[in-house]
Design an enzyme around this catalytic site. Structure first.
Site, PDB file in Angstrom:
ATOM      1  N   GLY A 133       0.838  -1.212   0.000  1.00  0.00           N
ATOM      2  CA  GLY A 133       0.000   0.000   0.000  1.00  0.00           C
ATOM      3  C   GLY A 133       0.865   1.251   0.000  1.00  0.00           C
ATOM      4  N   ALA A 169      15.499  10.783  -1.183  1.00  0.00           N
ATOM      5  CA  ALA A 169      16.691  10.674  -0.332  1.00  0.00           C
ATOM      6  C   ALA A 169      17.611   9.558  -0.833  1.00  0.00           C
ATOM      7  CB  ALA A 169      16.268  10.413   1.110  1.00  0.00           C
ATOM      8  N   ARG A 210       1.094  -5.071  -5.339  1.00  0.00           N
ATOM      9  CA  ARG A 210       1.350  -6.274  -4.543  1.00  0.00           C
ATOM     10  C   ARG A 210       1.582  -7.380  -5.567  1.00  0.00           C
ATOM     11  NH1 ARG A 210      -3.153  -3.863  -1.094  1.00  0.00           N
ATOM     12  NH2 ARG A 210      -2.037  -3.076   0.717  1.00  0.00           N
ATOM     13  N   GLY A 253       5.690  -2.292   3.446  1.00  0.00           N
ATOM     14  CA  GLY A 253       5.265  -2.846   4.736  1.00  0.00           C
ATOM     15  C   GLY A 253       5.847  -4.231   4.973  1.00  0.00           C
ATOM     16  N   ILE A 272       1.057   3.287   6.529  1.00  0.00           N
ATOM     17  CA  ILE A 272       0.304   4.190   7.420  1.00  0.00           C
ATOM     18  C   ILE A 272      -0.068   3.485   8.725  1.00  0.00           C
ATOM     19  CG2 ILE A 272      -0.655   5.583   5.536  1.00  0.00           C
ATOM     20  CD1 ILE A 272      -3.383   4.109   6.147  1.00  0.00           C
ATOM     21  N   ASP A 299       2.730  -0.616  12.015  1.00  0.00           N
ATOM     22  CA  ASP A 299       2.618  -1.932  12.645  1.00  0.00           C
ATOM     23  C   ASP A 299       3.873  -2.790  12.457  1.00  0.00           C
ATOM     24  OD1 ASP A 299       2.324  -2.231   9.939  1.00  0.00           O
ATOM     25  OD2 ASP A 299       0.618  -3.591  10.037  1.00  0.00           O
ATOM     26  N   ARG A 315     -25.596  14.133  18.133  1.00  0.00           N
ATOM     27  CA  ARG A 315     -25.591  12.773  17.578  1.00  0.00           C
ATOM     28  C   ARG A 315     -24.389  11.967  18.074  1.00  0.00           C
ATOM     29  NH1 ARG A 315     -26.544  13.986  11.196  1.00  0.00           N
ATOM     30  NH2 ARG A 315     -28.815  14.060  11.279  1.00  0.00           N
ATOM     31  N   LYS A 324     -25.191  13.766  28.115  1.00  0.00           N
ATOM     32  CA  LYS A 324     -23.998  14.014  27.261  1.00  0.00           C
ATOM     33  C   LYS A 324     -24.313  13.368  25.911  1.00  0.00           C
ATOM     34  CE  LYS A 324     -18.940  13.621  27.331  1.00  0.00           C
ATOM     35  NZ  LYS A 324     -18.533  13.017  26.094  1.00  0.00           N
ATOM     36  N   GLN A 345      -7.132   8.548   3.989  1.00  0.00           N
ATOM     37  CA  GLN A 345      -6.028   8.469   4.960  1.00  0.00           C
ATOM     38  C   GLN A 345      -4.703   8.076   4.309  1.00  0.00           C
ATOM     39  OE1 GLN A 345      -7.873   6.363   8.723  1.00  0.00           O
ATOM     40  NE2 GLN A 345      -9.073   5.967   6.896  1.00  0.00           N
TER      41      GLN A 345
HETATM   42  O1  F6P Z   1      -1.688  -1.303   5.102  1.00  0.00           O
HETATM   43  C1  F6P Z   1      -2.231  -0.067   4.811  1.00  0.00           C
HETATM   44  C2  F6P Z   1      -3.728  -0.173   4.599  1.00  0.00           C
HETATM   45  O2  F6P Z   1      -4.222   1.113   4.288  1.00  0.00           O
HETATM   46  C3  F6P Z   1      -4.521  -0.785   5.749  1.00  0.00           C
HETATM   47  O3  F6P Z   1      -4.735   0.102   6.812  1.00  0.00           O
HETATM   48  C4  F6P Z   1      -5.766  -1.193   5.023  1.00  0.00           C
HETATM   49  O4  F6P Z   1      -6.431  -2.223   5.681  1.00  0.00           O
HETATM   50  C5  F6P Z   1      -5.232  -1.665   3.710  1.00  0.00           C
HETATM   51  O5  F6P Z   1      -4.017  -1.005   3.492  1.00  0.00           O
HETATM   52  C6  F6P Z   1      -6.161  -1.424   2.560  1.00  0.00           C
HETATM   53  O6  F6P Z   1      -5.590  -1.937   1.408  1.00  0.00           O
HETATM   54  P1  F6P Z   1      -6.175  -1.707  -0.040  1.00  0.00           P
HETATM   55  O7  F6P Z   1      -5.838  -0.316  -0.469  1.00  0.00           O
HETATM   56  O8  F6P Z   1      -5.489  -2.717  -0.882  1.00  0.00           O
HETATM   57  O9  F6P Z   1      -7.644  -1.906   0.046  1.00  0.00           O
END
Ligand code: F6P
Length: 327
Positions: free
Chosen positions: A15, A26, A76, A106, A131, A134, A167, A218, A259
């Site tokens: 990813g 760099a 991939r 990754g 991102i 992990d 909400r 709340k 994200q």
């Molecule tokens: O590993 C990064 C990530 O964004 C994970 O957080 C998410 O589960 C996955 O890749 C999504 O992958 P794809 O873009 O192949 O759906």
């Protein structure tokens, strides 16, 4: 005696993550500074197998430090997991005289590199580009800071609507196996509950805490759920809450791939630049087949075969903080 490198390849795999371009820049510029020939490999291991490779000069990486995505593109590649695939990759590299590889990706991308570097005499250096944050052995991964800041910005906006309408919002962030984005963005946005894959979800406790907050009037509540939470993500959590607490107006927001994109933050540009520089220095100085991480502000070099996914390591204290601060 360690083999000297003279031609190196760089690729991005798995990813994409914001800051990968800064890392490529760099690697290219440090390599050229040392008089190495640097080659960009398109679409990760897939492009390597297809010999989709080109020479990179310093100008090839001009004006990319601020850009998300990756100019080398990413993929991939299943074929690289087979011995035949890796043999083809080796033949391609040999044919071009490339004698060192920098792999930005990754843990899945590193697994390929572990096998390849054990089978063939091409040293590999791994840089953590994900991102999800992990990967064990580094305090930072390239892209996490940007992703979490994107999530924070989005959740703050959702809070405005949550507040205007009284909400409950259940917000799903990325993280298939890791809850770091959920944990960091949830705390930073004042979430009531944060559900992550590292911890079993006690849905009853979530319902009870909402009931208790309903009694106290709340009404603005945010729950942040990592997509890999074992309960099944935001929609599943919402189903239970809507059933049990029909008086609470509930909405789901799934942040998704926003994200993964966007201009990298200063921190991501900085760590990507630092890691990219040290990847090339490692190749030159014979520190081969390692993953370059940063721990306690120092470079950390871990043998590739020891690199593993950081799992289940979130301290219970974080959850205590979430609970206390959301009261
Ligand atoms: O590993 C990064 C990530 O964004 C994970 O957080 C998410 O589960 C996955 O890749 C999504 O992958 P794809 O873009 O192949 O759906």
């Amino acid at each position: 005696m360690e083999k000297k490198v003279s031609k190196i390849g760089v690729l991005t795999s798995g990813g994409d993550s914001p800051g990968m371009n800064a890392a490529i820049r760099a690697v290219v510029r440090t390599g050229n500074y040392h008089g190495l020939e640097v080659f960009g490999i398109m679409r990760g291991y897939q492009g390597l197998l297809e010999d989709d490779i080109f020479r990179m000069e310093n100008r090839s990486v001009a004006n990319i430090i601020q850009r998300g995505g990756t100019i080398l593109k990413t993929a991939r590649c299943k074929e690289f997991r087979t011995p035949e695939g890796r043999d083809r990759a080796y033949q391609v590299l040999k044919g071009r005289g490339i004698d060192g590889l920098v792999i930005i990706g990754g843990d899945g991308s590193f697994r390929g590199a572990v096998e390849f570097s054990a089978e063939y005499d091409i040293p590999c250096i791994g840089l953590a580009g994900t991102i999800d944050k992990d990967i064990a052995g580094t305090d930072f991964t390239i892209g996490f800071d940007t992703a979490v800041n994107t999530a924070v910005e989005a959740i703050d906006k959702i809070r405005d609507t949550a507040d205007a309408h009284d909400r409950l919002f259940i917000i799903e962030v990325m993280g298939r196996d890791a809850g770091y984005i959920a944990l960091h963005s949830g705390i930073a946005c004042g979430a009531e509950n944060i559900l992550i894959p590292e911890q079993k979800t006690d849905i009853e406790a979530v319902v009870q805490s909402l009931q208790e907050k309903e009694r106290r009037k709340k009404l603005v509540n945010l729950i942040v759920v990592a997509e890999g939470d074992e309960f099944g993500g935001a929609n599943e959590v919402a189903k239970v809450i809507k059933e049990r607490l029909p008086n609470i107006e509930t909405r789901v927001a799934i942040l998704g791939h926003i994200q993964r994109g966007g201009a990298p933050t200063c921190l991501d540009r900085l760590i990507a630049s630092r890691m990219g520089y040290h990847a090339v220095e490692s190749l030159i100085h014979g520190r081969h087949n390692v993953f370059v991480g940063i721990t306690n502000n120092r470079m950390n070099y871990i043998p590739l075969e020891q690199v593993h996914k950081k799992k289940g390591k979130i301290s219970p204290e974080w959850m205590k903080i979430v609970k206390i601060l959301a009261s």
